[in-house]
Design a protein around this motif. Structure first.
Motif, PDB file in Angstrom:
ATOM      1  N   UNK A 174       0.831  -1.208   0.000  1.00  0.00           N
ATOM      2  CA  UNK A 174       0.000   0.000   0.000  1.00  0.00           C
ATOM      3  C   UNK A 174       0.860   1.252   0.000  1.00  0.00           C
ATOM      4  N   UNK A 175       1.857   1.295   0.878  1.00  0.00           N
ATOM      5  CA  UNK A 175       2.708   2.488   0.973  1.00  0.00           C
ATOM      6  C   UNK A 175       3.530   2.705  -0.292  1.00  0.00           C
ATOM      7  N   UNK A 176       4.057   1.652  -0.851  1.00  0.00           N
ATOM      8  CA  UNK A 176       4.858   1.793  -2.068  1.00  0.00           C
ATOM      9  C   UNK A 176       4.026   2.290  -3.233  1.00  0.00           C
ATOM     10  N   UNK A 177       2.827   1.749  -3.412  1.00  0.00           N
ATOM     11  CA  UNK A 177       1.958   2.188  -4.505  1.00  0.00           C
ATOM     12  C   UNK A 177       1.518   3.636  -4.320  1.00  0.00           C
ATOM     13  N   UNK A 178       1.178   3.994  -3.065  1.00  0.00           N
ATOM     14  CA  UNK A 178       0.753   5.362  -2.783  1.00  0.00           C
ATOM     15  C   UNK A 178       1.894   6.347  -3.027  1.00  0.00           C
ATOM     16  N   UNK A 179       3.071   6.046  -2.503  1.00  0.00           N
ATOM     17  CA  UNK A 179       4.215   6.944  -2.670  1.00  0.00           C
ATOM     18  C   UNK A 179       4.580   7.120  -4.137  1.00  0.00           C
ATOM     19  N   UNK A 180       4.465   6.059  -4.905  1.00  0.00           N
ATOM     20  CA  UNK A 180       4.798   6.128  -6.320  1.00  0.00           C
ATOM     21  C   UNK A 180       3.848   7.058  -7.061  1.00  0.00           C
ATOM     22  N   UNK A 181       2.545   6.939  -6.790  1.00  0.00           N
ATOM     23  CA  UNK A 181       1.550   7.784  -7.466  1.00  0.00           C
ATOM     24  C   UNK A 181       1.731   9.253  -7.085  1.00  0.00           C
ATOM     25  N   UNK A 182       1.934   9.502  -5.794  1.00  0.00           N
ATOM     26  CA  UNK A 182       2.070  10.883  -5.331  1.00  0.00           C
ATOM     27  C   UNK A 182       3.362  11.504  -5.840  1.00  0.00           C
ATOM     28  N   UNK A 183       4.483  10.783  -5.736  1.00  0.00           N
ATOM     29  CA  UNK A 183       5.778  11.326  -6.132  1.00  0.00           C
ATOM     30  C   UNK A 183       5.811  11.669  -7.618  1.00  0.00           C
ATOM     31  N   UNK A 184       5.299  10.772  -8.449  1.00  0.00           N
ATOM     32  CA  UNK A 184       5.336  11.014  -9.887  1.00  0.00           C
ATOM     33  C   UNK A 184       4.442  12.191 -10.287  1.00  0.00           C
ATOM     34  N   UNK A 185       3.264  12.280  -9.685  1.00  0.00           N
ATOM     35  CA  UNK A 185       2.355  13.379 -10.033  1.00  0.00           C
ATOM     36  C   UNK A 185       2.887  14.720  -9.540  1.00  0.00           C
ATOM     37  N   UNK A 186       3.425  14.751  -8.323  1.00  0.00           N
ATOM     38  CA  UNK A 186       3.928  16.020  -7.782  1.00  0.00           C
ATOM     39  C   UNK A 186       5.195  16.480  -8.485  1.00  0.00           C
ATOM     40  N   UNK A 187       6.003  15.563  -8.974  1.00  0.00           N
ATOM     41  CA  UNK A 187       7.194  15.956  -9.738  1.00  0.00           C
ATOM     42  C   UNK A 187       6.809  16.758 -10.975  1.00  0.00           C
ATOM     43  N   UNK A 188       5.694  16.407 -11.592  1.00  0.00           N
ATOM     44  CA  UNK A 188       5.212  17.160 -12.759  1.00  0.00           C
ATOM     45  C   UNK A 188       4.577  18.477 -12.338  1.00  0.00           C
ATOM     46  N   UNK A 189       3.808  18.452 -11.249  1.00  0.00           N
ATOM     47  CA  UNK A 189       3.107  19.663 -10.804  1.00  0.00           C
ATOM     48  C   UNK A 189       4.090  20.730 -10.340  1.00  0.00           C
TER      49      UNK A 189
END
Length: 320
Positions: free
Chosen positions: A79-94
Protein backbone atom coordinates in the motif's frame (compact mmCIF):
# COMPACT_ATOMS: atom_id res chain seq x y z
CA UNK A 1 -54.51 -2.72 -28.61
CA UNK A 2 -53.60 -0.86 -25.47
CA UNK A 3 -52.33 2.69 -25.82
CA UNK A 4 -50.21 4.75 -23.46
CA UNK A 5 -51.09 8.40 -23.11
CA UNK A 6 -48.29 10.79 -22.18
CA UNK A 7 -48.89 14.18 -20.62
CA UNK A 8 -45.90 16.49 -20.68
CA UNK A 9 -45.28 18.31 -17.45
CA UNK A 10 -42.38 19.94 -15.71
CA UNK A 11 -40.70 17.84 -13.07
CA UNK A 12 -40.12 20.60 -10.59
CA UNK A 13 -42.87 23.17 -11.19
CA UNK A 14 -46.62 22.80 -11.70
CA UNK A 15 -46.59 26.17 -13.49
CA UNK A 16 -43.61 27.01 -15.69
CA UNK A 17 -43.19 30.62 -16.81
CA UNK A 18 -39.84 32.19 -17.61
CA UNK A 19 -38.16 34.58 -19.99
CA UNK A 20 -36.02 33.06 -22.70
CA UNK A 21 -32.87 34.58 -21.17
CA UNK A 22 -33.44 33.38 -17.61
CA UNK A 23 -31.72 29.99 -17.96
CA UNK A 24 -32.47 26.50 -16.68
CA UNK A 25 -32.17 27.64 -13.05
CA UNK A 26 -35.93 28.20 -13.19
CA UNK A 27 -36.42 24.44 -13.06
CA UNK A 28 -35.04 24.24 -9.53
CA UNK A 29 -37.09 23.48 -6.41
CA UNK A 30 -38.40 26.29 -4.28
CA UNK A 31 -35.65 25.95 -1.71
CA UNK A 32 -35.13 28.26 1.22
CA UNK A 33 -31.49 29.18 1.68
CA UNK A 34 -29.88 30.64 4.76
CA UNK A 35 -29.81 34.41 4.75
CA UNK A 36 -26.38 35.44 3.48
CA UNK A 37 -26.96 39.13 4.19
CA UNK A 38 -25.63 40.71 7.36
CA UNK A 39 -28.32 41.50 9.95
CA UNK A 40 -27.63 43.39 13.19
CA UNK A 41 -30.44 44.89 15.26
CA UNK A 42 -31.10 47.04 18.31
CA UNK A 43 -33.94 46.29 20.76
CA UNK A 44 -37.31 47.53 19.52
CA UNK A 45 -37.98 51.15 20.62
CA UNK A 46 -38.82 54.59 19.24
CA UNK A 47 -35.28 55.53 18.25
CA UNK A 48 -34.36 56.88 14.84
CA UNK A 49 -32.24 54.22 13.15
CA UNK A 50 -29.57 55.17 10.63
CA UNK A 51 -28.11 52.22 8.71
CA UNK A 52 -25.54 51.89 5.95
CA UNK A 53 -24.66 48.58 4.24
CA UNK A 54 -21.77 47.97 1.89
CA UNK A 55 -20.55 45.10 -0.29
CA UNK A 56 -17.10 44.48 -1.77
CA UNK A 57 -16.27 41.84 -4.39
CA UNK A 58 -12.61 40.87 -3.98
CA UNK A 59 -10.77 38.78 -6.53
CA UNK A 60 -8.57 36.12 -4.95
CA UNK A 61 -4.80 36.34 -5.38
CA UNK A 62 -4.06 32.79 -4.15
CA UNK A 63 -5.84 29.43 -4.22
CA UNK A 64 -5.46 26.03 -2.55
CA UNK A 65 -6.89 22.94 -4.24
CA UNK A 66 -7.25 19.71 -2.26
CA UNK A 67 -7.29 16.34 -4.04
CA UNK A 68 -8.07 13.08 -2.25
CA UNK A 69 -6.20 9.87 -3.11
CA UNK A 70 -7.01 6.32 -1.94
CA UNK A 71 -4.78 3.24 -2.26
CA UNK A 72 -5.61 -0.40 -1.46
CA UNK A 73 -3.23 -3.35 -1.14
CA UNK A 74 -2.70 -6.74 0.43
CA UNK A 75 0.12 -5.66 2.75
CA UNK A 76 1.19 -2.44 4.42
CA UNK A 77 4.38 -2.40 2.36
CA UNK A 78 2.47 -2.75 -0.90
CA UNK A 79 0.00 0.00 0.00
CA UNK A 80 2.71 2.49 0.97
CA UNK A 81 4.86 1.79 -2.07
CA UNK A 82 1.96 2.19 -4.51
CA UNK A 83 0.75 5.36 -2.78
CA UNK A 84 4.21 6.94 -2.67
CA UNK A 85 4.80 6.13 -6.32
CA UNK A 86 1.55 7.78 -7.47
CA UNK A 87 2.07 10.88 -5.33
CA UNK A 88 5.78 11.33 -6.13
CA UNK A 89 5.34 11.01 -9.89
CA UNK A 90 2.35 13.38 -10.03
CA UNK A 91 3.93 16.02 -7.78
CA UNK A 92 7.19 15.96 -9.74
CA UNK A 93 5.21 17.16 -12.76
CA UNK A 94 3.11 19.66 -10.80
CA UNK A 95 6.14 21.28 -9.15
CA UNK A 96 7.46 22.23 -12.59
CA UNK A 97 4.64 24.79 -12.81
CA UNK A 98 5.47 28.37 -11.84
CA UNK A 99 4.50 29.61 -8.35
CA UNK A 100 3.19 26.26 -7.10
CA UNK A 101 3.57 24.82 -3.58
CA UNK A 102 2.45 21.35 -2.47
CA UNK A 103 1.74 19.51 0.77
CA UNK A 104 0.66 15.90 1.43
CA UNK A 105 -1.75 15.36 4.30
CA UNK A 106 -2.10 11.93 5.96
CA UNK A 107 -5.79 11.06 6.45
CA UNK A 108 -6.21 7.40 7.44
CA UNK A 109 -4.58 3.97 7.30
CA UNK A 110 -6.95 1.12 8.20
CA UNK A 111 -7.30 -2.63 7.61
CA UNK A 112 -9.97 -3.80 5.16
CA UNK A 113 -12.13 -6.91 5.70
CA UNK A 114 -14.16 -9.17 3.46
CA UNK A 115 -16.59 -12.05 4.08
CA UNK A 116 -15.60 -15.70 3.78
CA UNK A 117 -18.28 -18.37 3.47
CA UNK A 118 -18.14 -21.34 5.81
CA UNK A 119 -20.17 -24.35 4.60
CA UNK A 120 -21.44 -27.12 6.88
CA UNK A 121 -23.47 -30.16 5.86
CA UNK A 122 -26.54 -29.72 8.07
CA UNK A 123 -26.29 -25.97 8.91
CA UNK A 124 -26.93 -22.70 7.11
CA UNK A 125 -24.08 -20.84 5.47
CA UNK A 126 -21.93 -18.84 7.85
CA UNK A 127 -20.17 -15.65 6.74
CA UNK A 128 -17.02 -14.74 8.61
CA UNK A 129 -15.08 -11.50 8.32
CA UNK A 130 -11.45 -12.03 7.40
CA UNK A 131 -8.61 -9.53 6.72
CA UNK A 132 -8.44 -8.61 3.03
CA UNK A 133 -5.72 -5.98 3.04
CA UNK A 134 -5.25 -2.30 3.89
CA UNK A 135 -6.64 1.05 2.77
CA UNK A 136 -4.52 4.22 2.83
CA UNK A 137 -5.97 7.73 2.30
CA UNK A 138 -4.03 10.96 1.79
CA UNK A 139 -4.84 14.47 0.59
CA UNK A 140 -2.70 16.50 -1.79
CA UNK A 141 -2.78 20.28 -1.16
CA UNK A 142 -1.72 22.47 -4.07
CA UNK A 143 -1.26 26.23 -3.61
CA UNK A 144 -1.21 28.33 -6.79
CA UNK A 145 -1.74 31.91 -7.99
CA UNK A 146 -3.16 31.46 -11.49
CA UNK A 147 -6.68 29.93 -11.50
CA UNK A 148 -6.12 28.61 -15.04
CA UNK A 149 -3.50 26.20 -13.63
CA UNK A 150 -6.20 24.09 -11.98
CA UNK A 151 -7.06 22.42 -15.29
CA UNK A 152 -3.39 21.50 -15.72
CA UNK A 153 -3.30 19.92 -12.25
CA UNK A 154 -6.42 17.88 -12.97
CA UNK A 155 -4.91 16.60 -16.23
CA UNK A 156 -1.68 15.55 -14.50
CA UNK A 157 -3.33 13.89 -11.50
CA UNK A 158 -5.83 11.97 -13.63
CA UNK A 159 -2.90 10.19 -15.31
CA UNK A 160 -2.21 8.62 -11.91
CA UNK A 161 -5.88 7.82 -11.18
CA UNK A 162 -6.35 10.78 -8.83
CA UNK A 163 -9.76 12.24 -9.67
CA UNK A 164 -11.33 13.46 -6.43
CA UNK A 165 -11.11 17.26 -6.21
CA UNK A 166 -12.35 17.88 -2.67
CA UNK A 167 -12.50 21.68 -2.71
CA UNK A 168 -10.76 24.91 -3.73
CA UNK A 169 -10.11 27.61 -1.11
CA UNK A 170 -9.77 31.30 -2.04
CA UNK A 171 -7.42 33.80 -0.35
CA UNK A 172 -6.69 37.52 -0.68
CA UNK A 173 -4.07 39.75 0.94
CA UNK A 174 -6.26 42.83 0.35
CA UNK A 175 -9.05 42.02 2.81
CA UNK A 176 -7.90 44.36 5.59
CA UNK A 177 -7.36 47.20 3.14
CA UNK A 178 -10.81 46.68 1.64
CA UNK A 179 -12.37 46.63 5.13
CA UNK A 180 -10.85 50.02 5.95
CA UNK A 181 -12.08 51.41 2.65
CA UNK A 182 -15.59 50.14 3.37
CA UNK A 183 -15.61 51.69 6.85
CA UNK A 184 -14.58 55.07 5.41
CA UNK A 185 -17.29 54.96 2.71
CA UNK A 186 -19.88 53.95 5.31
CA UNK A 187 -18.81 56.80 7.61
CA UNK A 188 -19.38 59.40 4.90
CA UNK A 189 -22.78 57.95 4.00
CA UNK A 190 -23.86 57.88 7.66
CA UNK A 191 -22.92 61.54 8.07
CA UNK A 192 -24.86 62.37 4.91
CA UNK A 193 -27.97 60.50 6.14
CA UNK A 194 -27.78 62.15 9.57
CA UNK A 195 -27.57 65.57 7.98
CA UNK A 196 -30.55 64.79 5.76
CA UNK A 197 -32.66 63.57 8.71
CA UNK A 198 -31.85 66.70 10.72
CA UNK A 199 -32.91 68.93 7.82
CA UNK A 200 -36.13 66.97 7.33
CA UNK A 201 -37.02 67.10 11.04
CA UNK A 202 -35.77 70.64 11.60
CA UNK A 203 -33.72 69.68 14.65
CA UNK A 204 -30.23 68.67 15.68
CA UNK A 205 -28.97 65.37 17.06
CA UNK A 206 -25.84 66.81 18.66
CA UNK A 207 -26.95 66.46 22.27
CA UNK A 208 -29.08 63.33 21.86
CA UNK A 209 -28.27 59.90 23.26
CA UNK A 210 -26.82 57.61 20.59
CA UNK A 211 -25.91 53.93 20.25
CA UNK A 212 -23.73 52.48 17.51
CA UNK A 213 -22.88 48.97 16.30
CA UNK A 214 -21.23 47.49 13.22
CA UNK A 215 -20.09 44.14 11.86
CA UNK A 216 -18.51 42.34 8.90
CA UNK A 217 -19.42 39.12 7.10
CA UNK A 218 -17.04 37.40 4.66
CA UNK A 219 -18.42 34.86 2.15
CA UNK A 220 -16.02 32.64 0.21
CA UNK A 221 -17.04 30.89 -3.04
CA UNK A 222 -17.30 27.39 -1.52
CA UNK A 223 -20.25 28.64 0.56
CA UNK A 224 -22.09 30.19 -2.39
CA UNK A 225 -22.78 27.31 -4.75
CA UNK A 226 -26.39 26.22 -5.34
CA UNK A 227 -27.85 23.30 -7.26
CA UNK A 228 -30.87 22.43 -9.38
CA UNK A 229 -32.22 19.68 -11.66
CA UNK A 230 -33.57 20.61 -15.09
CA UNK A 231 -35.70 18.06 -16.93
CA UNK A 232 -39.19 17.29 -18.22
CA UNK A 233 -40.96 14.15 -17.02
CA UNK A 234 -44.00 12.32 -18.38
CA UNK A 235 -47.04 10.98 -16.57
CA UNK A 236 -48.31 7.52 -17.55
CA UNK A 237 -52.06 6.85 -17.58
CA UNK A 238 -51.91 3.12 -16.88
CA UNK A 239 -54.94 0.98 -16.07
CA UNK A 240 -52.93 -1.71 -14.33
CA UNK A 241 -50.08 -1.55 -11.88
CA UNK A 242 -46.69 -1.48 -13.56
CA UNK A 243 -43.06 -1.15 -12.64
CA UNK A 244 -41.55 2.19 -13.65
CA UNK A 245 -37.78 2.57 -13.80
CA UNK A 246 -36.72 6.20 -13.60
CA UNK A 247 -33.42 7.51 -14.89
CA UNK A 248 -31.11 9.38 -12.52
CA UNK A 249 -31.34 13.09 -13.35
CA UNK A 250 -28.30 15.30 -13.70
CA UNK A 251 -27.74 17.88 -10.95
CA UNK A 252 -26.21 21.22 -11.94
CA UNK A 253 -24.13 23.36 -9.59
CA UNK A 254 -23.71 27.09 -10.14
CA UNK A 255 -22.06 29.99 -8.34
CA UNK A 256 -24.57 32.39 -6.77
CA UNK A 257 -22.95 35.49 -5.23
CA UNK A 258 -24.71 37.90 -2.89
CA UNK A 259 -26.77 40.32 -5.00
CA UNK A 260 -25.88 44.02 -5.12
CA UNK A 261 -29.44 45.26 -4.68
CA UNK A 262 -29.59 45.54 -0.87
CA UNK A 263 -26.53 47.74 -0.35
CA UNK A 264 -25.87 51.48 -0.13
CA UNK A 265 -22.52 51.11 -1.91
CA UNK A 266 -20.68 48.35 -3.78
CA UNK A 267 -16.95 48.06 -4.47
CA UNK A 268 -16.14 46.19 -7.72
CA UNK A 269 -19.80 45.63 -8.61
CA UNK A 270 -19.28 43.39 -11.68
CA UNK A 271 -18.64 39.72 -10.89
CA UNK A 272 -17.26 37.51 -13.68
CA UNK A 273 -15.59 34.74 -11.68
CA UNK A 274 -16.13 33.44 -8.13
CA UNK A 275 -14.88 36.07 -5.68
CA UNK A 276 -14.52 36.69 -1.96
CA UNK A 277 -17.41 38.90 -0.84
CA UNK A 278 -17.17 41.23 2.16
CA UNK A 279 -20.29 42.74 3.68
CA UNK A 280 -20.21 45.63 6.14
CA UNK A 281 -23.05 47.26 8.02
CA UNK A 282 -23.11 50.07 10.55
CA UNK A 283 -26.16 51.15 12.53
CA UNK A 284 -26.72 54.21 14.72
CA UNK A 285 -29.75 54.54 17.00
CA UNK A 286 -30.69 58.09 18.05
CA UNK A 287 -32.90 58.64 21.11
CA UNK A 288 -34.88 61.85 20.54
CA UNK A 289 -36.76 61.76 23.86
CA UNK A 290 -36.04 64.81 26.06
CA UNK A 291 -36.05 63.80 29.70
CA UNK A 292 -37.01 66.61 32.14
CA UNK A 293 -34.43 67.33 34.80
CA UNK A 294 -35.49 66.19 38.28
CA UNK A 295 -34.82 68.03 41.53
CA UNK A 296 -32.22 65.51 42.45
CA UNK A 297 -30.29 66.43 39.32
CA UNK A 298 -29.86 70.08 40.45
CA UNK A 299 -26.65 71.14 42.14
CA UNK A 300 -26.08 74.42 44.04
CA UNK A 301 -22.61 75.87 44.57
CA UNK A 302 -21.85 78.56 47.18
CA UNK A 303 -19.00 80.99 46.69
CA UNK A 304 -17.52 81.94 50.10
CA UNK A 305 -16.04 85.41 50.83
CA UNK A 306 -12.60 83.81 50.52
CA UNK A 307 -13.41 82.68 46.96
CA UNK A 308 -13.80 79.00 47.82
CA UNK A 309 -16.47 76.86 46.11
CA UNK A 310 -18.72 74.68 48.25
CA UNK A 311 -21.49 72.34 47.07
CA UNK A 312 -24.74 72.75 49.04
CA UNK A 313 -26.65 69.63 50.06
CA UNK A 314 -30.29 70.20 49.03
CA UNK A 315 -31.47 66.72 50.02
CA UNK A 316 -31.43 67.33 53.78
CA UNK A 317 -34.64 66.51 55.62
CA UNK A 318 -36.10 68.26 58.65
CA UNK A 319 -35.65 66.54 61.96
CA UNK A 320 -38.40 66.64 64.64
Amino acid sequence: MKKLFFTASTALFSTFIMGQASGNINYRDQESYNNTAIDINFPSNNDILVSVKGLANVKADAYTAIFSITQNGKTTKEVNELMDQRIMQSLNEIKLKKGVETFVDMISFVPVYEYETEKKVFNRKTYNEVPAGFELKKNIHIKFDDPNQLNEFIAILSNYEIYDLVKVDYFSNALETIKKEMMMKAKLLVQEKLKNYQELLGETFINTEKKITDDFIINVPIEMYKSYEAYNSSSLNLKKAANINQVTKSVTLYYQPVFNKDFDFVINSTVLEPVIQIQYEIKIAINREKKPASKTDKEFILVTPNGDLKTLNTNTTKQN
